[in-house]
Design an enzyme around this catalytic site. Structure first.
Site, PDB file in Angstrom:
ATOM      1  N   ASN A  42       0.838  -1.202   0.000  1.00 47.35           N
ATOM      2  CA  ASN A  42       0.000   0.000   0.000  1.00 47.35           C
ATOM      3  C   ASN A  42       0.870   1.249   0.000  1.00 47.35           C
ATOM      4  O   ASN A  42       1.951   1.280   0.601  1.00 47.35           O
ATOM      5  CB  ASN A  42      -1.015   0.006   1.148  1.00 47.35           C
ATOM      6  N   GLU A  44       0.339   5.208   0.706  1.00 41.16           N
ATOM      7  CA  GLU A  44      -0.589   6.229   1.195  1.00 41.16           C
ATOM      8  C   GLU A  44      -0.163   7.621   0.748  1.00 41.16           C
ATOM      9  O   GLU A  44       0.937   7.814   0.210  1.00 41.16           O
ATOM     10  CB  GLU A  44      -0.673   6.134   2.729  1.00 41.16           C
ATOM     11  N   ASN A  45      -1.071   8.561   0.974  1.00 45.92           N
ATOM     12  CA  ASN A  45      -0.820   9.933   0.552  1.00 45.92           C
ATOM     13  C   ASN A  45      -1.501  10.892   1.513  1.00 45.92           C
ATOM     14  O   ASN A  45      -2.561  10.555   2.066  1.00 45.92           O
ATOM     15  CB  ASN A  45      -1.369  10.125  -0.875  1.00 45.92           C
ATOM     16  N   ALA A  46      -0.910  12.072   1.688  1.00 42.60           N
ATOM     17  CA  ALA A  46      -1.494  13.093   2.569  1.00 42.60           C
ATOM     18  C   ALA A  46      -2.913  13.433   2.129  1.00 42.60           C
ATOM     19  O   ALA A  46      -3.778  13.725   2.963  1.00 42.60           O
ATOM     20  CB  ALA A  46      -0.620  14.343   2.575  1.00 42.60           C
ATOM     21  N   CYS A  53      -4.150   0.700  -2.557  1.00 42.59           N
ATOM     22  CA  CYS A  53      -3.999  -0.576  -1.836  1.00 42.59           C
ATOM     23  C   CYS A  53      -2.916  -1.447  -2.475  1.00 42.59           C
ATOM     24  O   CYS A  53      -2.659  -1.366  -3.683  1.00 42.59           O
ATOM     25  CB  CYS A  53      -5.300  -1.370  -1.871  1.00 42.59           C
ATOM     26  N   GLU A  55      -3.015  -4.600  -3.200  1.00 43.11           N
ATOM     27  CA  GLU A  55      -3.528  -5.510  -4.237  1.00 43.11           C
ATOM     28  C   GLU A  55      -3.561  -4.828  -5.594  1.00 43.11           C
ATOM     29  O   GLU A  55      -3.179  -5.404  -6.619  1.00 43.11           O
ATOM     30  CB  GLU A  55      -4.952  -5.970  -3.907  1.00 43.11           C
ATOM     31  N   CYS A  86     -10.366  -4.864   0.036  1.00 44.76           N
ATOM     32  CA  CYS A  86     -11.479  -3.901   0.096  1.00 44.76           C
ATOM     33  C   CYS A  86     -12.366  -4.069  -1.146  1.00 44.76           C
ATOM     34  O   CYS A  86     -12.009  -4.762  -2.111  1.00 44.76           O
ATOM     35  CB  CYS A  86     -10.952  -2.478   0.211  1.00 44.76           C
ATOM     36  N   CYS A  89     -10.759  -3.143  -4.520  1.00 43.48           N
ATOM     37  CA  CYS A  89      -9.807  -4.151  -5.021  1.00 43.48           C
ATOM     38  C   CYS A  89     -10.535  -5.371  -5.565  1.00 43.48           C
ATOM     39  O   CYS A  89     -10.134  -5.946  -6.578  1.00 43.48           O
ATOM     40  CB  CYS A  89      -8.826  -4.552  -3.921  1.00 43.48           C
TER      41      CYS A  89
END
Ligand code: THU
Length: 129
Positions: A42, A44-46, A53, A55, A86, A89
């Site tokens: 994964n 992530e970003n601000a 994700c 996957e 999720c 995905c």
């Protein structure tokens, strides 16, 4: 490749996760029909909605390398419970696979195995519009 080997690759991939917001590291290892393996973590970003994700990172890497036929995917999360994919995905998996195998592992050991049809029945797919 055994289930365990694929799950180990997913776990290894989780170590590369960029997850400073949730602190929840996830890894995925996708086995194509050709036998090629693609891993993802994964990212992530601000701007939280820009997070991707593990996957989908693995699936998009495979697509970008010319693979479209998937046999199974292993998912590992640093969690007490099995790390389930999720909804987004599952939908992306269904774009490329009728009924791939989905192995879901957890940090405390063990894994469960599903078919995509169990996780996303009655999917919306190519040809439906
Ligand atoms: N996440 C995944 O990468 N895959 C899953 O199956 C569940 C959720 C990530 C997205 C986000 O970086 C973090 O886990 C918390 O939702």
């Amino acid at each position: 490749m055994t289930d365990r080997e694929l799950l180990n690759l997913a776990k290894e991939a989780s170590e590369k996760a960029y997850a400073p917001y949730s602190r929840f590291k996830v890894g995925a290892a996708l086995e194509c029909m050709s036998g090629r393996i693609f891993t993802g973590c994964n990212v992530e970003n601000a701007a939280l909605g820009s997070t991707m994700c593990a996957e989908r990172v693995a699936i998009y890497k495979a697509i970008a390398e010319g693979e479209k036929d998937f046999y199974r995917i292993a998912i590992y999360g640093e969690s007490k419970d099995y790390c389930m994919p999720c909804g987004a995905c599952r939908q992306v998996m269904s774009e490329f696979s009728e009924d791939m195998e989905v192995l879901c592992a957890r940090a405390t050991g063990g894994y469960v195995s599903y078919r995509l049809n169990q996780l996303l029945p009655h999917t919306f797919k190519l040809g439906d519009f």
